[in-house]
Design an enzyme around this catalytic site. Structure first.
Site, PDB file in Angstrom:
ATOM      1  N   GLU A  98     -40.241 -57.648 -78.146  1.00  0.00           N
ATOM      2  CA  GLU A  98     -38.905 -57.415 -78.164  1.00  0.00           C
ATOM      3  C   GLU A  98     -38.198 -57.817 -79.346  1.00  0.00           C
ATOM      4  O   GLU A  98     -38.492 -58.909 -79.831  1.00  0.00           O
ATOM      5  CB  GLU A  98     -38.356 -58.019 -76.738  1.00  0.00           C
ATOM      6  CG  GLU A  98     -38.175 -57.027 -75.670  1.00  0.00           C
ATOM      7  CD  GLU A  98     -37.041 -56.095 -75.788  1.00  0.00           C
ATOM      8  OE1 GLU A  98     -36.640 -55.843 -77.093  1.00  0.00           O
ATOM      9  OE2 GLU A  98     -36.745 -55.436 -74.848  1.00  0.00           O
ATOM     10  N   ASP A  99     -36.908 -57.421 -79.562  1.00  0.00           N
ATOM     11  CA  ASP A  99     -36.042 -57.803 -80.759  1.00  0.00           C
ATOM     12  C   ASP A  99     -35.078 -58.893 -79.989  1.00  0.00           C
ATOM     13  O   ASP A  99     -34.761 -60.008 -80.623  1.00  0.00           O
ATOM     14  CB  ASP A  99     -35.246 -56.729 -81.055  1.00  0.00           C
ATOM     15  CG  ASP A  99     -34.626 -55.860 -80.265  1.00  0.00           C
ATOM     16  OD1 ASP A  99     -34.990 -55.796 -79.064  1.00  0.00           O
ATOM     17  OD2 ASP A  99     -33.532 -55.277 -80.696  1.00  0.00           O
ATOM     18  N   ASP A 102     -31.141 -60.709 -73.667  1.00  0.00           N
ATOM     19  CA  ASP A 102     -29.884 -60.928 -73.484  1.00  0.00           C
ATOM     20  C   ASP A 102     -29.431 -61.218 -72.255  1.00  0.00           C
ATOM     21  O   ASP A 102     -29.560 -62.335 -71.941  1.00  0.00           O
ATOM     22  CB  ASP A 102     -29.318 -59.728 -74.000  1.00  0.00           C
ATOM     23  CG  ASP A 102     -27.807 -59.730 -74.450  1.00  0.00           C
ATOM     24  OD1 ASP A 102     -27.114 -60.762 -73.961  1.00  0.00           O
ATOM     25  OD2 ASP A 102     -27.234 -58.956 -75.152  1.00  0.00           O
ATOM     26  N   PHE A 151     -22.106 -60.697 -81.029  1.00  0.00           N
ATOM     27  CA  PHE A 151     -23.150 -59.333 -81.205  1.00  0.00           C
ATOM     28  C   PHE A 151     -23.827 -59.370 -82.460  1.00  0.00           C
ATOM     29  O   PHE A 151     -23.117 -59.149 -83.451  1.00  0.00           O
ATOM     30  CB  PHE A 151     -22.063 -58.442 -81.019  1.00  0.00           C
ATOM     31  CG  PHE A 151     -22.847 -56.850 -80.576  1.00  0.00           C
ATOM     32  CD1 PHE A 151     -23.290 -56.779 -79.461  1.00  0.00           C
ATOM     33  CD2 PHE A 151     -23.369 -56.149 -81.615  1.00  0.00           C
ATOM     34  CE1 PHE A 151     -23.779 -55.526 -78.916  1.00  0.00           C
ATOM     35  CE2 PHE A 151     -24.226 -55.130 -81.204  1.00  0.00           C
ATOM     36  CZ  PHE A 151     -24.182 -54.399 -79.873  1.00  0.00           C
ATOM     37  N   ARG A 164     -29.562 -50.815 -88.394  1.00  0.00           N
ATOM     38  CA  ARG A 164     -30.791 -51.117 -88.017  1.00  0.00           C
ATOM     39  C   ARG A 164     -31.514 -51.613 -89.120  1.00  0.00           C
ATOM     40  O   ARG A 164     -32.532 -52.149 -89.349  1.00  0.00           O
ATOM     41  CB  ARG A 164     -31.498 -49.976 -87.295  1.00  0.00           C
ATOM     42  CG  ARG A 164     -31.336 -49.810 -85.667  1.00  0.00           C
ATOM     43  CD  ARG A 164     -32.170 -48.927 -85.055  1.00  0.00           C
ATOM     44  NE  ARG A 164     -31.703 -48.361 -84.159  1.00  0.00           N
ATOM     45  CZ  ARG A 164     -31.581 -48.809 -82.782  1.00  0.00           C
ATOM     46  NH1 ARG A 164     -32.069 -50.095 -82.474  1.00  0.00           N
ATOM     47  NH2 ARG A 164     -31.059 -48.155 -81.671  1.00  0.00           N
TER      48      ARG A 164
HETATM   49  C1  PRP Z   1     -31.509 -53.821 -76.434  1.00  0.00           C
HETATM   50  C2  PRP Z   1     -32.570 -54.765 -77.112  1.00  0.00           C
HETATM   51  C3  PRP Z   1     -33.271 -55.217 -75.899  1.00  0.00           C
HETATM   52  C4  PRP Z   1     -32.198 -54.920 -74.692  1.00  0.00           C
HETATM   53  C5  PRP Z   1     -31.984 -56.721 -74.148  1.00  0.00           C
HETATM   54  O1  PRP Z   1     -31.962 -52.586 -76.379  1.00  0.00           O
HETATM   55  O2  PRP Z   1     -33.472 -54.066 -77.789  1.00  0.00           O
HETATM   56  O3  PRP Z   1     -34.346 -54.254 -75.360  1.00  0.00           O
HETATM   57  O4  PRP Z   1     -31.196 -54.254 -75.227  1.00  0.00           O
HETATM   58  O5  PRP Z   1     -30.684 -56.473 -73.492  1.00  0.00           O
HETATM   59  P1  PRP Z   1     -30.736 -57.054 -71.918  1.00  0.00           P
HETATM   60  O6  PRP Z   1     -31.816 -58.390 -72.049  1.00  0.00           O
HETATM   61  O7  PRP Z   1     -29.481 -57.486 -71.520  1.00  0.00           O
HETATM   62  O8  PRP Z   1     -31.724 -55.877 -71.194  1.00  0.00           O
HETATM   63  P2  PRP Z   1     -30.980 -51.274 -76.094  1.00  0.00           P
HETATM   64  O9  PRP Z   1     -30.714 -50.715 -74.807  1.00  0.00           O
HETATM   65  O10 PRP Z   1     -29.548 -51.539 -77.117  1.00  0.00           O
HETATM   66  O11 PRP Z   1     -31.984 -50.100 -76.870  1.00  0.00           O
HETATM   67  P3  PRP Z   1     -32.513 -49.948 -78.359  1.00  0.00           P
HETATM   68  O12 PRP Z   1     -33.552 -51.216 -78.392  1.00  0.00           O
HETATM   69  O13 PRP Z   1     -33.055 -48.561 -78.456  1.00  0.00           O
HETATM   70  O14 PRP Z   1     -31.350 -50.223 -79.305  1.00  0.00           O
END
Ligand code: PRP
Length: 176
Positions: A98-99, A102, A151, A164
């Protein structure tokens, strides 16, 4: 249109050093084992591509897409499975990449999806962790950086689909 250069929170060099350390730890932990790496699209694709180059084990790579944010800076509270992996992970060692963690909702949802598929082990690598937002307890086995409640964008992370491609982690300033 003016070029906007976001302020850096974590530099390219800091990311690179940390990923080498994570790769070393993963390589050591999976001695004599194969790994299925699952990259969570879209945000983790940059981190995942750099991380796998530092893991000296046989790897097969899968992609999964989950989305919760839409075009907002806040989680919608709903996670959609937009694209699934193609491999059977039963009896396999799985490393989810994961990136950012949150609220933890995305990874909790993903862990639940994976658990019913009976892998041998499931570990989580996340480049970033924002503890102040956490609502769903998550164990991050390989963490890059803990960050404060800003953010963040870049190195795969977006705001409304943008930024990105930044080679570092930056902070989104209001009004940009
Ligand atoms: C982002 C990120 C994680 C997630 C974390 O994805 O890449 O997967 O949110 O947030 P959380 O812990 O509150 O669930 P996003 O839904 O923005 O999709 P993306 O990776 O395609 O930008």
């Amino acid at each position: 249109m003016e070029l906007y250069t976001p302020e850096a929170l974590i530099t390219e060099d800091e990311i690179s050093l940390r990923i080498q350390a994570l790769g070393n730890a993963i390589t050591k932990d999976f001695e004599d084992e194969d790994l299925v790496v699952i990259c969570v699209l879209k945000g983790a694709f940059v981190f995942c591509s750099d991380l796998i180059k530092k893991i000296n084990r046989p790897i097969s790579l899968e992609f999964i897409s989950l989305s919760s944010y839409g075009d907002s800076t806040n989680s919608s509270g709903n996670v959609r499975l937009e694209m699934d992996i193609t491999a059977n992970i039963e009896g396999k060692n799985v490393l989810i990449v994961e990136d950012i963690v949150d609220t933890g909702l995305t990874i909790k949802t993903l862990m639940d999806i994976m658990a019913v598929r009976k892998p041998k082990t499931v570990k989580l690598a996340s480049l970033l962790f924002k503890p102040v937002k956490l609502k769903h307890p998550v164990k991050i086995d390989y963490l890059g950086f803990e960050i404060e409640d800003k953010f963040v964008i870049g190195y795969g992370l977006d705001y409304a689909g943008r930024y990105r491609e930044l080679p570092y982690i930056g902070i989104l300033n209001a009004g940009n």
